[in-house]
Design a protein around this motif. Sequence first.
Motif, PDB file in Angstrom:
ATOM      1  N   VAL A 160      45.217  48.284  32.262  1.00 38.37           N
ATOM      2  CA  VAL A 160      44.002  47.675  32.786  1.00 38.37           C
ATOM      3  C   VAL A 160      44.172  47.489  34.292  1.00 38.37           C
ATOM      4  O   VAL A 160      45.226  47.035  34.746  1.00 38.37           O
ATOM      5  CB  VAL A 160      43.699  46.340  32.089  1.00 38.37           C
ATOM      6  N   ALA A 161      43.166  47.881  35.050  1.00 35.72           N
ATOM      7  CA  ALA A 161      43.241  47.803  36.509  1.00 35.72           C
ATOM      8  C   ALA A 161      42.366  46.672  37.028  1.00 35.72           C
ATOM      9  O   ALA A 161      41.282  46.408  36.499  1.00 35.72           O
ATOM     10  CB  ALA A 161      42.807  49.129  37.131  1.00 35.72           C
ATOM     11  N   GLN A 162      42.849  46.015  38.085  1.00 37.66           N
ATOM     12  CA  GLN A 162      42.086  44.973  38.766  1.00 37.66           C
ATOM     13  C   GLN A 162      42.117  45.260  40.265  1.00 37.66           C
ATOM     14  O   GLN A 162      43.110  45.775  40.785  1.00 37.66           O
ATOM     15  CB  GLN A 162      42.678  43.596  38.483  1.00 37.66           C
ATOM     16  N   TYR A 163      41.029  44.881  40.939  1.00 32.14           N
ATOM     17  CA  TYR A 163      40.892  45.180  42.361  1.00 32.14           C
ATOM     18  C   TYR A 163      40.657  43.897  43.146  1.00 32.14           C
ATOM     19  O   TYR A 163      40.155  42.900  42.625  1.00 32.14           O
ATOM     20  CB  TYR A 163      39.726  46.150  42.578  1.00 32.14           C
ATOM     21  N   ALA A 164      41.018  43.935  44.417  1.00 32.50           N
ATOM     22  CA  ALA A 164      40.818  42.785  45.283  1.00 32.50           C
ATOM     23  C   ALA A 164      39.367  42.335  45.244  1.00 32.50           C
ATOM     24  O   ALA A 164      38.446  43.150  45.203  1.00 32.50           O
ATOM     25  CB  ALA A 164      41.218  43.128  46.719  1.00 32.50           C
ATOM     26  N   SER A 165      39.158  41.029  45.256  1.00 31.89           N
ATOM     27  CA  SER A 165      37.800  40.496  45.268  1.00 31.89           C
ATOM     28  C   SER A 165      37.138  40.810  46.599  1.00 31.89           C
ATOM     29  O   SER A 165      37.808  41.160  47.585  1.00 31.89           O
ATOM     30  CB  SER A 165      37.829  38.985  45.049  1.00 31.89           C
ATOM     31  N   SER A 166      35.837  40.667  46.661  1.00 28.73           N
ATOM     32  CA  SER A 166      35.125  40.859  47.933  1.00 28.73           C
ATOM     33  C   SER A 166      35.124  39.584  48.761  1.00 28.73           C
ATOM     34  O   SER A 166      35.105  39.637  49.993  1.00 28.73           O
ATOM     35  CB  SER A 166      33.688  41.312  47.671  1.00 28.73           C
ATOM     36  N   SER A 167      35.167  38.417  48.081  1.00 34.36           N
ATOM     37  CA  SER A 167      35.153  37.143  48.796  1.00 34.36           C
ATOM     38  C   SER A 167      35.859  36.073  47.971  1.00 34.36           C
ATOM     39  O   SER A 167      36.014  36.214  46.756  1.00 34.36           O
ATOM     40  CB  SER A 167      33.726  36.713  49.117  1.00 34.36           C
ATOM     41  N   TYR A 168      36.253  34.995  48.640  1.00 33.52           N
ATOM     42  CA  TYR A 168      36.987  33.934  47.957  1.00 33.52           C
ATOM     43  C   TYR A 168      36.481  32.564  48.384  1.00 33.52           C
ATOM     44  O   TYR A 168      35.686  32.426  49.310  1.00 33.52           O
ATOM     45  CB  TYR A 168      38.490  34.060  48.244  1.00 33.52           C
ATOM     46  N   GLU A 186      34.166  33.281  51.771  1.00 35.08           N
ATOM     47  CA  GLU A 186      35.031  33.893  52.787  1.00 35.08           C
ATOM     48  C   GLU A 186      35.423  35.311  52.385  1.00 35.08           C
ATOM     49  O   GLU A 186      35.648  35.595  51.203  1.00 35.08           O
ATOM     50  CB  GLU A 186      36.302  33.055  52.987  1.00 35.08           C
ATOM     51  N   LYS A 187      35.533  36.185  53.354  1.00 35.09           N
ATOM     52  CA  LYS A 187      35.886  37.574  53.071  1.00 35.09           C
ATOM     53  C   LYS A 187      37.352  37.695  52.663  1.00 35.09           C
ATOM     54  O   LYS A 187      38.246  37.211  53.347  1.00 35.09           O
ATOM     55  CB  LYS A 187      35.637  38.455  54.298  1.00 35.09           C
ATOM     56  N   THR A 188      37.587  38.363  51.543  1.00 36.69           N
ATOM     57  CA  THR A 188      38.946  38.610  51.073  1.00 36.69           C
ATOM     58  C   THR A 188      39.586  39.736  51.865  1.00 36.69           C
ATOM     59  O   THR A 188      38.964  40.782  52.093  1.00 36.69           O
ATOM     60  CB  THR A 188      38.945  38.981  49.577  1.00 36.69           C
ATOM     61  N   GLU A 189      40.837  39.527  52.270  1.00 37.74           N
ATOM     62  CA  GLU A 189      41.575  40.572  52.980  1.00 37.74           C
ATOM     63  C   GLU A 189      43.045  40.523  52.575  1.00 37.74           C
ATOM     64  O   GLU A 189      43.759  39.593  52.935  1.00 37.74           O
ATOM     65  CB  GLU A 189      41.458  40.408  54.491  1.00 37.74           C
ATOM     66  N   TRP A 190      43.458  41.495  51.780  1.00 37.61           N
ATOM     67  CA  TRP A 190      44.871  41.608  51.434  1.00 37.61           C
ATOM     68  C   TRP A 190      45.624  42.154  52.653  1.00 37.61           C
ATOM     69  O   TRP A 190      45.158  43.094  53.308  1.00 37.61           O
ATOM     70  CB  TRP A 190      45.064  42.554  50.263  1.00 37.61           C
ATOM     71  N   ARG A 273      46.674  33.627  48.431  1.00 34.26           N
ATOM     72  CA  ARG A 273      46.107  32.815  49.509  1.00 34.26           C
ATOM     73  C   ARG A 273      46.521  31.365  49.327  1.00 34.26           C
ATOM     74  O   ARG A 273      46.746  30.905  48.209  1.00 34.26           O
ATOM     75  CB  ARG A 273      44.577  32.890  49.480  1.00 34.26           C
ATOM     76  N   SER A 274      46.577  30.610  50.438  1.00 33.72           N
ATOM     77  CA  SER A 274      46.951  29.201  50.334  1.00 33.72           C
ATOM     78  C   SER A 274      46.346  28.408  51.481  1.00 33.72           C
ATOM     79  O   SER A 274      46.310  28.863  52.623  1.00 33.72           O
ATOM     80  CB  SER A 274      48.477  29.048  50.360  1.00 33.72           C
ATOM     81  N   SER A 275      45.890  27.205  51.152  1.00 36.25           N
ATOM     82  CA  SER A 275      45.431  26.288  52.197  1.00 36.25           C
ATOM     83  C   SER A 275      46.587  25.437  52.702  1.00 36.25           C
ATOM     84  O   SER A 275      46.439  24.658  53.631  1.00 36.25           O
ATOM     85  CB  SER A 275      44.326  25.380  51.649  1.00 36.25           C
ATOM     86  N   GLN A 309      42.980  29.078  45.542  1.00 34.13           N
ATOM     87  CA  GLN A 309      41.764  29.450  46.261  1.00 34.13           C
ATOM     88  C   GLN A 309      41.117  30.608  45.496  1.00 34.13           C
ATOM     89  O   GLN A 309      41.415  31.765  45.736  1.00 34.13           O
ATOM     90  CB  GLN A 309      42.085  29.853  47.706  1.00 34.13           C
ATOM     91  N   PRO A 310      40.247  30.289  44.544  1.00 34.51           N
ATOM     92  CA  PRO A 310      39.657  31.303  43.661  1.00 34.51           C
ATOM     93  C   PRO A 310      38.871  32.346  44.447  1.00 34.51           C
ATOM     94  O   PRO A 310      38.489  32.101  45.587  1.00 34.51           O
ATOM     95  CB  PRO A 310      38.730  30.474  42.758  1.00 34.51           C
ATOM     96  N   PRO A 311      38.608  33.500  43.761  1.00 37.89           N
ATOM     97  CA  PRO A 311      38.985  33.810  42.387  1.00 37.89           C
ATOM     98  C   PRO A 311      40.405  34.370  42.314  1.00 37.89           C
ATOM     99  O   PRO A 311      41.002  34.669  43.346  1.00 37.89           O
ATOM    100  CB  PRO A 311      37.972  34.884  41.994  1.00 37.89           C
TER     101      PRO A 311
END
Length: 337
Positions: A160-168, A186-190, A273-275, A309-311
């Motif tokens: 099963v494949a999962q991809y980076a979200s578009s926003s968090y 917020e825009k997701t950026e790996w 991600r982390s605050s 910091q979801p998702p």
Amino acid sequence: MIYYPLLSKGETIGITAPSSGAPEHLHPVVREAAERMKKRGFKTVIGQTVWSQNKAASASPKLRAKEFNSMMKEQSIHHIVPLWGGELLIEMLEYTDFKKLDKKWIMGYSDISVLLLAITLKTGLATAHGPNFVDVRGEMMDETTAKWLDVLSTMEGKSVAQYASSSYQKEWDHANPTSCIFHLTEKTEWKTISGKEESFSGRLLGGCLDVLRHLAGTPYGNVTEFREQFTLGEPVVWYFENDQMNAAELRRTLVQLKLAGWFTGCAGLLFGRSSASEPVDNYTVEDVYSVLAEELEIPIVYDIDCGHQPPQMTFVNGAFAEVTASNGRGKVEQFFT
């Protein structure tokens, strides 16, 4: 050999609180989550620990373990999704029965990751680091969160494949509820430490570093034995998230795990991600990742979809994963072999 459970519609999910329970004013949230799970085609059995909270836990360590052990043995309960995390799950490990675990999914994150990792390391039973019970109570789910259903329904031998979200979600906004629960603004950026495309593979292990670090050196954190017994020494891909530690404490924690041998045979590291991770005397979290990548001579990808910091993606402890990251995007494909 890793043992993979399988989720099917119509099954019963046990809800317990091995860490924190719900104080009375949050009982409606529990009922809302149960009703939403019912509408998605699942039955629920809610344990007594869910309805109480005092002195940083739902109940005594023995009572929490007793309820969890009972749900694991109860044939009418097919899987377990804890209510949410908390502070003191580690207290119940010594009372948990690891000897006869039925093939059931256990899914959660935060403090729950202590139980998840301990079970996989000691028994070879795959566990799922993903949404807690209350995280899926929304009328709708974003694409990344909703993937937990596909992941837990993947048959052994499949992938099963999962991809980076578009926003968090940067911050929790309880004052403005939505049908999706999360406020993804917020825009997701790996990102990669090398600044280049990275690709690596290995057996997934991980969770919340704040609590997982306390397993090192205990009978519940023997990574070497796990690799020898269940994966024939295959490389490991660690995924971590940091909820509360500043950059210096994060560095101390990672050095501790390195010295404990957790990173022997590590193919790559993923950090959520982390605050938290505030700089200390100009020492930043990027500095932490950079020196670790240099010491271990492995790739590091950070700010991925994992943690508080979801998702977040649903990562299966024990599954073989192929990771790619480039240009701010990322993919994790998990193979249930």
